[in-house]
Structure formats: C-alpha cells, structure tokens
Design a protein around this motif. Structure first.
Motif, PDB file in Angstrom:
ATOM      1  N   ASN A 127       0.848  -1.188   0.000  1.00  0.00           N
ATOM      2  CA  ASN A 127       0.000   0.000   0.000  1.00  0.00           C
ATOM      3  C   ASN A 127       0.885   1.240   0.000  1.00  0.00           C
ATOM      4  O   ASN A 127       1.501   1.565   1.006  1.00  0.00           O
ATOM      5  N   THR A 128       0.936   1.944  -1.122  1.00  0.00           N
ATOM      6  CA  THR A 128       1.815   3.117  -1.203  1.00  0.00           C
ATOM      7  C   THR A 128       1.106   4.405  -0.790  1.00  0.00           C
ATOM      8  O   THR A 128       1.733   5.448  -0.692  1.00  0.00           O
ATOM      9  N   GLY A 129      -0.195   4.318  -0.517  1.00  0.00           N
ATOM     10  CA  GLY A 129      -0.901   5.538  -0.148  1.00  0.00           C
ATOM     11  C   GLY A 129      -1.182   6.402  -1.364  1.00  0.00           C
ATOM     12  O   GLY A 129      -1.281   5.915  -2.496  1.00  0.00           O
ATOM     13  N   ALA A 130      -1.269   7.698  -1.142  1.00  0.00           N
ATOM     14  CA  ALA A 130      -1.772   8.599  -2.170  1.00  0.00           C
ATOM     15  C   ALA A 130      -0.749   8.949  -3.252  1.00  0.00           C
ATOM     16  O   ALA A 130      -1.122   9.410  -4.318  1.00  0.00           O
TER      17      ALA A 130
ATOM     18  N   GLY B 212       7.526   3.116  -4.113  1.00  0.00           N
ATOM     19  CA  GLY B 212       6.621   1.968  -4.077  1.00  0.00           C
ATOM     20  C   GLY B 212       7.186   0.733  -4.755  1.00  0.00           C
ATOM     21  O   GLY B 212       7.242  -0.346  -4.166  1.00  0.00           O
ATOM     22  N   SER B 213       7.625   0.879  -6.002  1.00  0.00           N
ATOM     23  CA  SER B 213       8.108  -0.293  -6.728  1.00  0.00           C
ATOM     24  C   SER B 213       9.430  -0.789  -6.158  1.00  0.00           C
ATOM     25  O   SER B 213       9.720  -1.981  -6.186  1.00  0.00           O
ATOM     26  N   ALA B 214      10.234   0.111  -5.623  1.00  0.00           N
ATOM     27  CA  ALA B 214      11.553  -0.290  -5.115  1.00  0.00           C
ATOM     28  C   ALA B 214      11.432  -1.048  -3.794  1.00  0.00           C
ATOM     29  O   ALA B 214      12.065  -2.084  -3.597  1.00  0.00           O
TER      30      ALA B 214
ATOM     31  N   VAL C 150      -0.228  -0.711  -4.758  1.00  0.00           N
ATOM     32  CA  VAL C 150      -1.455   0.013  -5.116  1.00  0.00           C
ATOM     33  C   VAL C 150      -1.536   1.373  -4.443  1.00  0.00           C
ATOM     34  O   VAL C 150      -1.018   1.586  -3.343  1.00  0.00           O
ATOM     35  N   TYR C 151      -2.202   2.266  -5.122  1.00  0.00           N
ATOM     36  CA  TYR C 151      -2.555   3.571  -4.566  1.00  0.00           C
ATOM     37  C   TYR C 151      -3.781   3.446  -3.667  1.00  0.00           C
ATOM     38  O   TYR C 151      -4.710   2.676  -3.973  1.00  0.00           O
TER      39      TYR C 151
END
Lengths: 262, 151, 763
Positions: free
Chosen positions: C324-327, C332-334, C361-362
């Motif tokens: 969960n990367t948030g907004a 995120g991918s790293a 995901v956002y």
C-alpha cells in the motif's frame, strides 16, 4: 496552538475565582493539557503565588495544595506510607520526571480525565476536594459533577486506616493506561476504582461483603468477578471493551491478592 | 508584558506576549540547545532546569518563568563536558538532536541521586526519547562516567 | 589472523560528537536566518476531494501575512519527490499544490508570514469549498477500483515498472528461479500463511524541515534536513521550473533520518515561497505533520508458501505481496522488491525454486516512502515467521533448521542475481549468538508463576550494501597547508557517523590520524556527486570512493615529492609521514610537501574519485529475543535482545554497535506497539508521540550486540553495511517468542497485549 490574551498571577483565591468567571479564562495547572488545545484563552490564571504547592500531613489527614506536582506526590514519604506506595505506583509511568515536575494534582483532579491514574488512586481513599466556592466535597461526588468555574484549592485525604493497591495496564510503559485499577480498604470496607474504562474512573464498593474476613484467592477472584460484571467499559484504539472488562477482572484480583498477601 | 528571568546566571529582561512558551523565549535568547521534538510534552528534548528542577520548556509559559532561574545547556557547558565525553565514546550521541534534553536531565538526575542504579537511571530518563541510539549506549556511557568518578 | 589497522576498525569518537552533546546550533532551525518567513501548509481534511474554490483574500489581510498560494499559483509540471537516481522508478504524480487532494493532510495552500502566529491565524481564514469524493481506504480493493486516486492525464512513469494509474497500480512485478509448483508438489510439508505489517513511522527526533533563501548571486540556497542533497536539487529544479544551476542544496547536521529524509517531503514549499517572494523562508513540520503527512513504511500483506522436507530442508518459497503506497507512489516499486531480494537468498543452502509476485497500489491514505529496512523488514517478518512456523510444526530447533538451509560463504545465490556470497559469516553469527544468548537454556518455555512465562525466539536477516550499478559516490581528498587533509563528499551523515567513518578510511589510506582529516559534507556546490545516504550505501560505496581518491592523491603527492627530491617519480614512495626516495632513503615530510605545493607548483594536490558497485554484498545478522509474557494481561516484557552482526569489517565498532542497538529498539517498537490506524474517513489516529508510542528506555530490556567479521573483497577494508539490516530481526523473533509462550502465532504487527490476551481467552 493555544493563544492567551492576558496572564495574571492571582494574589488571592478571590481574585482567581473572579477572573475565572469569564468563560474564556483558564486556571493553569501544569499547562500540559491546556497547551495542546487550540483554545483562545482570555486570561490565564496562575495560582503560583498562593502557596498551594505543599503537602501538609496531620494526624487526621493529608492536605495537598492544588499546585503540588505529581513528582511531589511520588516522592512524599508520608503519603506513600499511608497509601502503601500506591501513589508512587500510580504516577511513576506518567511520561517522565520533567512532565511530572509540571503536572499538578489540581490540574489532574479538576480535569477529571478518563485516563487519569491520579484520580483513580485518590478515589480509593477517603478523599475530598476543597473548592473555593463549593467548599469541601467528597471526591466521589466531585467526579460526577459537571465542570464549572469554581477553583479547586486542595485535595484532602482523611487517614482512616486505609490499605491500598494500585495496578494499571499500559501497552507501552509511558503510554496512557488501557485500564487503571485501585483497590482500597478504608476502615474495613473494600472498594475498587476502575479508570481509563476509557471513561473517567468509577468506584464500586464491596456491597456483598465478598472480601469480609481474611482475603483468600477465592474471595479475591469472586470480588474481581463482581467488579468486572458491574463496571461498564468501552472501546477506543488502545483497547476494546471486551479486553478492558477482562483487565478489570485480572487487575482487581491482583490488587486484592496483593493487599491480602495471598 | 515584561519579564525578568535569571537565565544561566544572568538577569535577562524582555517584553513578551502572554502566550509565549518558555522554549521559544529561550531560543529567541540564543539558547539554541533547547529543541522541540513534539507538541505533546512527550519527547523531553526541551528539558531545562527551572529553579534547578528539570521541566519541559515547551509546556511552561515564559510569563511563568518571571522571577525564576532558568538553566539551559548553554549555562552548564563545564559541568556537562565532564560527562558527555563518555557518551561520545559509545557513539551514543548519534544524531544529537535529543542530546541537550538528555544531558540536562542526566545532570538533574545526578544532582538528585549521585549514585543511581541502572533501573533508577532508566526510570529518571524515561521521558527523554531517543530514536537513534537504542538507549543502551547512553546507559553504558553514564555507567562509565559514574565508575570514573569513583576512581 | 585478521589484519591490524591504525584507523579503521577502531572506536573513534564522532567528529561532531562534542558539538552535538553540548547543544551547539548545528541544525536547520538553528541556522535559518532570523528574518525567515514562517511557512505553514493548509491541509485537506478529506481523503479524496477536489478544491472547487479557494479564497485567501481575508487571510492575506492578516497583519504579518506576506502571501498565500493555492493550486492556481504553482507550476503544472508533475514530479516525484522520492530520492532516487534519475530516471526514477517512482511515478511523476505530484504537483506542489494540486486541485485534487488525495489524502487527509494533502496540502491545499501555502501560507508565508512574518511569524507563526500570523500564519496560523491566516490558515483559519482561508475559505475552501471541497467537492468531496468517495475514497479508496482499503488497499485490498484498490486495484481496478472505480475510484481512481490518480486520474490525471499527465501521470507519468519513466521506467517500465508495471504501473497504471487507470488501475490504481504503481507497479506490478514477478521474479523467481526454478519451477516452484513442481518442487512444492514434491515437498513433504507446505506452510501457507499470510502476514501483515503496518505503516510504521520513522519518528526521527528532528521533524522534516527546510529553510531557503536567495544567496549573494540570487540563486536559491536551500538548507535542508535531508539525506539526498543532489536529488533534492534535481527535484526542486523540475518542480519549480528553474535550472539546476540556480539551486544550491546543503545539509547541516540532521536530527535523524532513517529513510524518511530520502524523500523531499517538505523542500518544495519554502523553496516556492522564496522564489515567489525573494524572502528567506523556513518550514518546520510539526510532529503532527510528520506523523500524518510524512513518508512512513509501506503497509504490506505478504502471503508466504514454504515447501520443505520432513527433515527441515527448505526447497521452495513462493511469495505474493500486496503493498500500500498511499496517495503518492514514492519508493513503491523499489521497496516491494526487497521483500524478495532480501529474504529468498538467506535460504540459498537448499532452495531449489522460488517465485515472487507483487502489486503496489494507490489508496487515499498517507503516502508511504523509505524507512530503514525498505521492504526487507516486511519480507523478513513474513519469511522468518514462516520458517519458525515450519520448524515448530516439524519439531526441529529453529536455529538448527536455519543451519540446514542458510547461505554460506562461497555459495552462488540464484535468488540474488547469481552473485557469489564472497563474505558471509551468517553461520558464525548463528553459533555465536546461540552461545552468547544461552539458546539451549532459554528456548524451552519456563513458567515463572503468577501467570508469567519466559520464552525465546530467533530470526535471521540480510540486507544489501547499495543499489548495484546505480548508487554512486565521489570523494575529494586534498592536501592542506600543514600536511593534513580535507575530505569532501556528498553523502549525508544523519547521526550515523559516516563523516567520521569516511575520515577513518581516509586516514587509514593516507597514514595519518583521524584528527588530521577535516571532513565536509554535503553541499551540491562543493561536494562531488553522491547519490545520497540510503540503501545502506555510504560506508560501502562512498567509502570506496574515498579509498580511490586517496590512491590518486598519493600519486600526486609523490609527483611533488619527486621534484623536491630531484628524482624520478618512479623512485618515490608515499609513506604517510612524507615521500621517500626508494634509492637513497631520503624523505621529505608531508608538511614540507604541502608548503612546496603552494609555491610555483602545477600539480594539484587533490584528487576526486567516483565509485559504483556492480554488486550489493549483503550484511547478515542473527537476533534472539527473550521475553516474559503475562498470560492474563497479554503484556510482553522484552528481557534481553541479543544479536550478532556480520557487516564485513566494522570500520568503527562503537558506531556499528550504536546502529545495531538503535535499529533493534526500533524493531522492538514495530513488533509490540508502534501502530498506525485510520478512522473510517481516512484520518490518521496516531498523530502525535502521545498516541504513537516509540520505545522509551523502560520498554526495551537489555541489549547485547556482537560482530562476526567477514572480509568483503569489493568493500573498503572489507566493509559491507550495517545501517538498515539491524531493524529486521525483532519482529519475527518476538512473534516467535510470543508463540512459544502462548501457542498462538500472531501474523500481524504490532502484536498488542489485547491480541495476546484475548487470543488466549478464546482458546
């Protein structure tokens, strides 16, 4: 951020009381909670010049000025002898020494905060508050009263052969408690005080005399069960009602057994 | 309003707003050792001595300090220098942002209790957060300092 | 016998220690100009909304308010604030102020005022009308949700990491080796479990902060508490639309970073104010902003399937990770990649196949970022817990099952890009830790009476030492007047002591004392390029750049010395104290050379060298926890935490130990009480240090850390890294100990007393 228009060091309780009649005035205790709010304060009333920062002990009672700090409570020999160390046990995990050097007994009790360790432990004894206008009121009554604009001057604890034990549960050591529990026996009558329910502390007496005579493991368990059944609890992000009720039983039983030495 | 404070042994008078906090007053006076790590009186970074008692300067009105003595780390450089080398030897100062509050409260502890046990040290300093060191190196440093004092 | 050194592998005091301990003004807010404008951000109260209208006219009239900026005032070029080497794998999904606000806390307006009081007063007077939109608050439902966190047309990914903003996806990835399903089908036992880690906060004591001003040339001079001065310069250039040559970024001392400051969380706002007003400006995040609009760890759900033989040989690992990367998509991918890269190689010993699939995901929650451990922490909690579950199920001592399967020196690691484990003391870490801890005595559960039991748990960990072939560093070493040296680099000492460690390396190379090396970092105008201090890279990569620069400098010093000795340079050698004529034995001192170099000389007695590494040698670690657990209240007391770390050769053992101890305590907090929750509207609950409890010194028991040396051939003096790995073992080790004490596996962190007590009650 709090804003303050005027700061006054009151020179008498009458002056403090009069200034405090303005709804936007605040008496400042340790200022720890007040500072965190976003209140626009008209007059901040400092009681620091009124000499209310001492604990006086007589044969009959302790008289604790409202400006006495939690650290003073923690270190006061007479008070902790009477309470069997329960006062120190109640306050020692409140944030840190520097915090307790500021936080006052008046602020803690007047605020009647749900999480208050201080309120919980004093409710276990025969305690009173002295209000400037309202006079001397039993702490148990004061807890139920709505906040008004009176001035809390002192907390009084009558020495009535009390024995006490204090237990609290915290998720981390200096966190707010998930539950507080003080058990007091004053002139042979037992009571359990449960705070951080998360609502403010409430007293329950041993009306069924479950602890009459010598305390045993069984009677402690029975009293704990009784308290857990009667004491309402609620949920917040520190704990659910079910967990709190579970803790009411566990901590009450432990406190009673500690007092009974069993 | 005007206040007069005995700051690090020197009388300082200043015109202040009634809601000025002691921490901000002290930083404005050049006492940059006084740090803010939170707004909720939890971190201990802003610890100063008020009439020799350790308090959180974030929670004291500057107005309340009028007529009192305030000591910051700027005023205790010599007393602190004795001790802090032992923390440096452990590398336990780490980022350093919490150091002044930690040093001030350790000084207060040792003035109150010159020969504390490890548990007494932990209890007294519980209100001084540190996110870098894991505390163990600070404890070793204090212990080594106490041992060095005993000769 | 291990080589003895004069400067490295010594517990040297940090060069800035006394300045820090005596409270000198060396941090951003201490250095900010007195007349700097106070910058405050009005933040969205909604998790997902469009700013329909915003009126700041009344706010601007507050005395002391200089200006208020809204989305209409800022450049419309999207950028990423993740501190990564260009082209970044993080999406360009931000504006300085966006009309579309995507989490509770997303900035809506920038207020610049002469003082804080005026700024806060103005904040209350800004009138915003929001069109409130439904929000994606559950990351399980984010992918292909009809609500899009980023529906903008100019959303951009520079690298093909599988992201698609029309599907709320930041990245999708898959990796592995061998045929997992075939091996799994052949296994005697398969453990299939799902684990959950929440979005922990770095909670460094100094919150995010930056001050900005125009320098004497009218350039933007940024002083920021950052780990990434060069990335900040690049990010500001794009965000503000001004050339990099007009920007200078400098870091003073930093009050802790832990990865939080690998993202340019706050720099753009005061920089924008200075560009617009020409005035110095500073933005100091409150703790509440730091907790609610910072850059915490990615929350992840990790399904682990572990296939093994009955005798405990681990043969297959299959992981499915949802992050969960948030907004916004920073890191995120790293981060998610490390859930595989820093777990599967640990079991190289027997692993025949592994597979890993991930989605990031956002959601409309606080954007996540980099936090010490960077995905490895989440992955290791899951995999190490699964290994412990396997061991307990098979009735095999969990230290023994690891010895059967662990990576050992000399092995080729199929799950680690076929790298060789050239320096690996993991086996020695295990045996050392087991002995130091007294595993045989403490592993059995002991009833202490009063409902209390003592139990122990174990976990292993690895990390990397840089991002291979991407991270790079440079160092300049120059000879100073009196035969001492200046070391200038661009890595960021954030309390770790890297300035001192790099000085130790320089001193070792130059044969001088650490006191004879004056160090400076980091300033984009002065420092040679360094990608910054993250990914456990500073000692390993920047350290090696120092070694190279020193080598080149020695040659130049010899050239000057040769002139003084009137001999060919081939007949000279650098001996630390000076340059010696190998034929005559005659020597000129380094001090004389330095003066000589300042008079009628054309040889620059300074050298700059850069370094990058094709490999990222893992440090290794074993951690063991002993707890006392109160079966009635569920309270866990950590009694002892012991760990043995293989970081290659510790350049400074005291600082390596401080890193390890600090990381372990953060890990203990993550395991037991550091909690991040949101209410039904997406508002963060733990918004202060009053609600988000980091460990105090009463919460962590006794720590003991020791080292097992290995010698990494590609590292400076055999060093690897230590900064991140140290946070990884407490989660799984403590969860293991709790299982031992209660018979219940807790697969979500933090494990709160309530979870323990009620799980027991329900049994």
């Amino acid at each position: 951020m709090i804003t303050i228009q005027n700061y006054v060091r009151a020179q008498s309780l009458q002056e403090a009381w009069e200034l405090n009649q303005n709804k936007r005035s605040r008496i400042i205790g340790g200022m720890l909670w007040l500072k965190m709010g976003k209140t626009a304060v008209h007059t901040a009333i400092d009681l620091g010049d009124l000499g209310l920062n001492t604990i006086e002990e007589t044969e009959e009672a302790f008289s604790i000025g409202c400006s006495v700090t939690l650290r003073q409570l923690e270190l006061h020999e007479g008070l902790n002898t009477y309470f069997g160390g329960a006062i120190a046990a109640a306050v020692r995990d409140i944030v840190g020494v520097q915090f307790r050097n500021l936080a006052t007994v008046g602020g803690s009790i007047f605020g009647r905060f749900g999480f208050s360790d201080v309120l919980t432990v004093f409710l276990a004894a025969d305690s009173y508050v002295e209000l400037y206008q309202g006079g001397i009121v039993a702490l148990e009554e004061f807890v139920k009263m709505k906040k008004d604009r009176d001035v809390l001057v002192r907390v009084i604890v009558k020495k009535r052969g009390g024995r006490f034990a204090y237990h609290a549960m915290r998720n981390a050591r200096t966190d707010f408690p998930v539950l507080t529990c003080a058990v007091g026996c004053v002139e042979g009558t037992y009571r359990a005080v449960i705070g951080a329910r998360p609502a403010r502390a409430r007293v329950l007496y041993d009306e069924k005399n479950l602890l009459a005579g010598i305390i045993t493991a069984d009677s402690a368990a029975a009293f704990a069960e009784y308290v857990a059944k009667k004491m309402p609890t609620g949920s917040n992000h520190r704990g659910s009602a079910a967990y709190r009720t579970h803790l009411v039983r566990v901590l009450t039983e432990r406190a009673v057994r500690e007092m009974g030495g069993c | 309003m005007e206040i007069t404070v005995k700051l690090n042994g020197r009388s300082v008078s200043a015109l202040i707003e009634p809601d000025l906090l002691l921490i901000d007053f002290l930083r404005a006076q050049g006492c940059l050792s006084v740090k803010r790590g939170c707004e909720t009186a939890n971190c201990g970074l802003c610890t100063v001595l008020m009439d020799d008692v350790p308090v959180l300067s974030c929670s004291v009105l500057a107005a309340r300090a009028h007529g009192h003595s305030i000591t910051t780390l700027e005023g205790l450089q010599t007393e602190a220098a004795d001790f802090v080398g032992f923390i440096a030897d452990q590398g336990a100062e780490q980022c350093g942002f919490c150091n002044p509050g930690f040093v001030m409260n350790t000084i207060a502890l040792l003035r109150e209790n010159p020969d504390p046990t490890d548990d007494e040290i932990r209890a007294y300093l519980a209100g001084n957060l540190c996110r870098c060191s894991g505390y163990e190196g600070q404890l070793r440093g204090i212990r080594n300092y106490l041992n060095s004092r005993k000769g | 016998m291990e080589k003895q050194y004069q400067n490295v592998n010594h517990a040297v005091r940090k060069k800035d220690a006394m300045q820090l301990l005596l409270g000198k003004g060396v941090f951003v807010d201490d250095l900010a100009p007195r007349d700097a404008l106070t910058v405050k951000l009005l933040r969205s109260p909604h998790a997902n909304a469009i700013v329909e209208s915003i009126n700041a006219e009344i706010a601007k009239k507050v005395p002391g308010v200089v200006d208020v900026f809204t989305w209409e005032d800022v450049p419309q070029t999207r950028f990423a604030i993740a501190g990564q080497t260009y082209p970044e794998p993080s999406p360009y999904d931000r504006l300085i102020l966006d009309r579309h606000v995507r989490y509770v806390g997303d900035p809506v307006a920038i207020i610049a005022a002469e003082n804080e009081k005026a700024a806060l007063k103005a904040m209350k007077l800004i009138r915003v009308k929001y069109q409130v939109l439904p929000a994606v608050l559950d990351y399980h439902t984010a992918k292909d949700n009809e609500i899009l966190v980023h529906d903008e047309a100019d959303w951009e990914l520079l690298l093909p990491v599988g992201g698609d903003n029309r599907r709320n996806l930041v990245s999708v990835d898959e990796m592995g080796h061998g045929d997992v399903e075939a091996v799994m089908a052949d296994c005697d036992v398969v453990i299939d479990r799902t684990y959950h880690t929440k979005a922990c906060q770095q909670a460094m004591m100094e919150t995010f902060r930056t001050c900005t001003q125009l320098d004497r040339y009218g350039r933007l001079h940024v002083i920021s508490s950052t780990q990434i001065v060069f990335h900040v310069r690049r990010i500001l250039s794009r965000a503000l639309g001004i050339p990099k040559s007009r920007i200078r970024v400098e870091k003073p001392r930093i009050g802790g970073g832990f990865g939080a400051k690998q993202t340019a969380v706050c720099e753009v706002y005061p920089a924008f104010v200075t560009v617009k007003t020409g005035r110095p400006a500073k933005l100091i995040f409150t703790r509440e902003e730091c907790q609610t609009a910072g850059s915490p760890r990615h929350e992840m759900e990790l399904r682990v399937r572990l296939g093994a033989d009955r005798d405990g040989h681990i043969r297959a690992l299959d992981m499915t990770v949802l992050s969960n990367t948030g907004a916004y998509g920073e890191h995120g991918s790293a981060t998610v990649g490390l859930t595989r890269e820093k777990t599967a190689p640990l079991y190289t010993g027997g692993l025949e196949a592994h597979r890993w699939r991930s989605e990031v995901v956002y959601t409309n929650l606080q954007p996540a970022g980099a936090y010490r451990g960077f995905g490895a922490t989440q992955g290791i909690f899951a995999v190490e817990s699964a290994v412990n579950e396997l061991a307990e199920q098979l009735g095999i001592d969990p230290t023994v099952i690891r010895e059967k399967n662990m990576v050992r020196e000399g092995m080729q690691m199929p799950a680690y890009y076929d790298n060789m484990a050239n320096a690996c003391a993991l086996d020695r870490c295990m045996s050392h830790c087991r002995e130091m801890f007294g595993w045989e005595q403490r592993y059995p559960v002991r009833d202490m009476g009063n409902g209390k039991v003592r139990a122990a748990g174990v976990a292993m960990a690895m990390q990397g030492s840089c991002i291979p072939d991407i991270d790079m560093a440079s160092a300049t070493v120059k000879l100073s007047d009196d035969g001492t040296y200046n070391l200038i680099h661009g890595a960021a000492d954030m309390g770790t002591g890297s300035d001192t460690i790099l000085s130790q390396i320089a001193a070792e190379c130059m044969g001088c004392s650490v006191e004879d090396v004056a160090v400076f970092s980091a300033d984009t105008d002065v420092s040679p390029y360094d990608s910054g201090s993250y990914a456990s890279s500073t000692t390993y990569v920047t350290g090696k750049a120092v070694v190279k620069a020193c080598g080149e400098l020695k040659e130049k010093i010899c050239a000057v010395g040769a002139k003084m000795l009137s001999c060919p340079v081939e007949e000279t050698e650098f001996v630390g104290s000076g340059v010696r004529h190998t034929v005559t034995g005659k020597e000129v001192s380094i001090a004389d050379i330095s003066y000589h170099a300042q008079c009628g000389n054309t040889v620059a007695v300074q050298a700059t060298a850069s370094h990058t590494s094709p490999v990222s040698p893992p440090p290794y670690m074993v951690g063991m926890a002993e707890i006392e657990l109160d079966r009635e209240t569920g309270h866990v007391t950590v009694l002892d935490y012991m760990a043995v770390v293989d970081c290659g050769l510790p350049i400074n053992p005291a600082l390596a130990r401080a890193q390890a101890e600090g990381g372990i305590v953060q890990g203990i907090g993550m395991a037991l009480y550091e909690d991040v929750n949101y209410n039904a509207a997406g508002r963060p609950i733990e918004s202060s240090l009053m609600q988000y409890k980091i460990p105090t010194r009463l919460d962590m028991g006794t720590l003991r850390v020791e080292f097992e040396h290995s010698c990494e051939p590609t590292g400076p003096y055999g060093a690897k890294s230590v900064g991140e790995i140290v946070i990884n073992t407490p989660g799984p080790a403590i969860a293991h100990a709790i299982y031992r004490a209660t018979g219940v596996w807790h697969r979500e962190l933090p494990i709160l007393p309530e979870h323990i007590a009620l799980a027991k009650v329900e049994e």
